[in-house]
Design an enzyme around this catalytic site. Sequence first.
Site, short mmCIF file in Angstrom:
data_model
loop_
_atom_site.label_atom_id
_atom_site.label_comp_id
_atom_site.label_asym_id
_atom_site.label_seq_id
_atom_site.Cartn_x
_atom_site.Cartn_y
_atom_site.Cartn_z
N SER A 115 -8.12 -15.03 -1.36
CA SER A 115 -8.63 -13.68 -1.57
C SER A 115 -10.07 -13.66 -2.04
O SER A 115 -10.58 -14.63 -2.59
CB SER A 115 -7.73 -12.97 -2.59
OG SER A 115 -8.23 -11.68 -2.89
N HIS A 136 0.83 -1.19 0.00
CA HIS A 136 0.00 0.00 0.00
C HIS A 136 0.88 1.25 0.00
O HIS A 136 1.97 1.27 0.57
CB HIS A 136 -0.90 -0.01 1.24
CG HIS A 136 -1.97 1.03 1.23
ND1 HIS A 136 -1.85 2.22 1.92
CD2 HIS A 136 -3.17 1.07 0.62
CE1 HIS A 136 -2.95 2.94 1.74
NE2 HIS A 136 -3.76 2.26 0.95
#
Length: 509
Positions: free
Chosen positions: A429, A226
């Site tokens: 995921s 991120h």
Amino acid sequence: MVPLFAAHSKVASAGDSCGASIKMFGNVDVLPHDSITNGIVEQLPADFDPTALLKDLLSPIMGEDVIVNGESETITEKDERKIVLGRNIHTMFLEITEPDMDDEVTGEKEAYIASVLARYKKSLTEKTKYHLGYPYNLDFDYGALSQLQHFSINNLGDPFIESNYRVHSRQFEVGVLDWFAHLWELEKSQYWGYITNCGTEGNLHGILVGREVFPDGILYASQESHYSVFKAARMYRMECVKVDTLCSGEIDYDDFKAKLLGHKDKPAIVNVNIGTTVKGAVDDLDIVIKKLEEAGFSHDRFYIHCDGALFGLMLPFVKHAPKVTFKKPIGSVSVSGHKFVGCPMPCGVLITRLEHVNALSMNVEYLASRDATIMGSRNGHAPIFLWYSLNRKGYRGFQKEVQKCLRNAHYFKGCLVDAGIGAMLNELSSTVVFERPHDEEFIRKWQLACQGNIAHVVVMPNVTIKKLDNFLNELVMNRAKWFQDGKNQPYCIASDVGEKYCLCSMHRS
């Protein structure tokens, strides 16, 4: 090694694990250099064009048309993939005006405010119907907490030490922190933490603790970490080493070890992704620790921060997933509260070891408390919302929601492939990656997150099969229009996710 903050304008080439050569730029060069004077960013001019296109770091698709503002634009060899900025809010902001002298009699101002709020609520309701690209759980009902909105609740200072400001929610905050410490297997007497204002603050604090433990340490983070991780490196003036990633978005463990061996003289501060932003890839904590040990780093020479913004709360309920636990040599974990939990305001949770945080702490007489957090005043409502949700759902409730999300994500990925659309879903995921749509209006309508030639849908508890079907039907219908004359072709995503997931004309088997 050049510190990250000193290399903003550097451009380097690196081969990614998918076999393609990509360009890597500094992390903050999103404004032209002439907008920066003496290190200060100047205000944007009044005629700033919000649809201005900035060059991005990803490779273009030559000869392809993209639909921008309803018109087709062809990408040529001289072009690169471009970022389309959102609208300039200055063209649509709500002006604040002074009430008229007789407003108390006429009530016109109150009527105007009520009409604005009613229209805004209608707009939010409509936009929520088409929300698919960002990891927010919109399936919540906090009506029972509306009675508390009449209070200014502030948890300024340390969560565990009451301040002189008595209108706080520390009893709720510590209850939430205990829940997460138990989830990650850290005893009450050994942990410290607090409820942050967002996931970024959790990363900033976790990496700051690592920097305080190892002042001369080097920060290692994969390229798909991120952006807040690299923001932390700039803010703290830390030396930062970017590690290559696999096509899945997972860290390249061999490259990680190689870069560790190149800097054995300094301690390692490592960011481990528990779900990357774009592809939802999970770095295997056990392999990361193994590579550190193989490179000669003993447990007293590295600090690991786990960024679990979304999947940090999902992973414990996924079978055969690598376990995130403080029984392993990690230093901190952070998650977002407004993502999988479904808190209506941005917030997060940071848990670290009590022994580490003492280096950051100082007593503040003004507060009659201790300062160890990044922010001073902290939202006292967020802990109550989190406490309320955790109590209502519990571990079993979250387990059911995780299973539902994974099941729906696999369904959606299968439907995309059946429709001839290249798609990829990491094993652990609920983020489904697929070919980027060709129409920017379509992307905005469904609020898709895009990067280069790929887009993704994050399947959250509020995302139903019906909603996924509606999206897919509209996507298929629009693709028929985009590609009907043969001039446009689906984007190739082989360099993004691997050839086996790409269904472009070159890779369709």
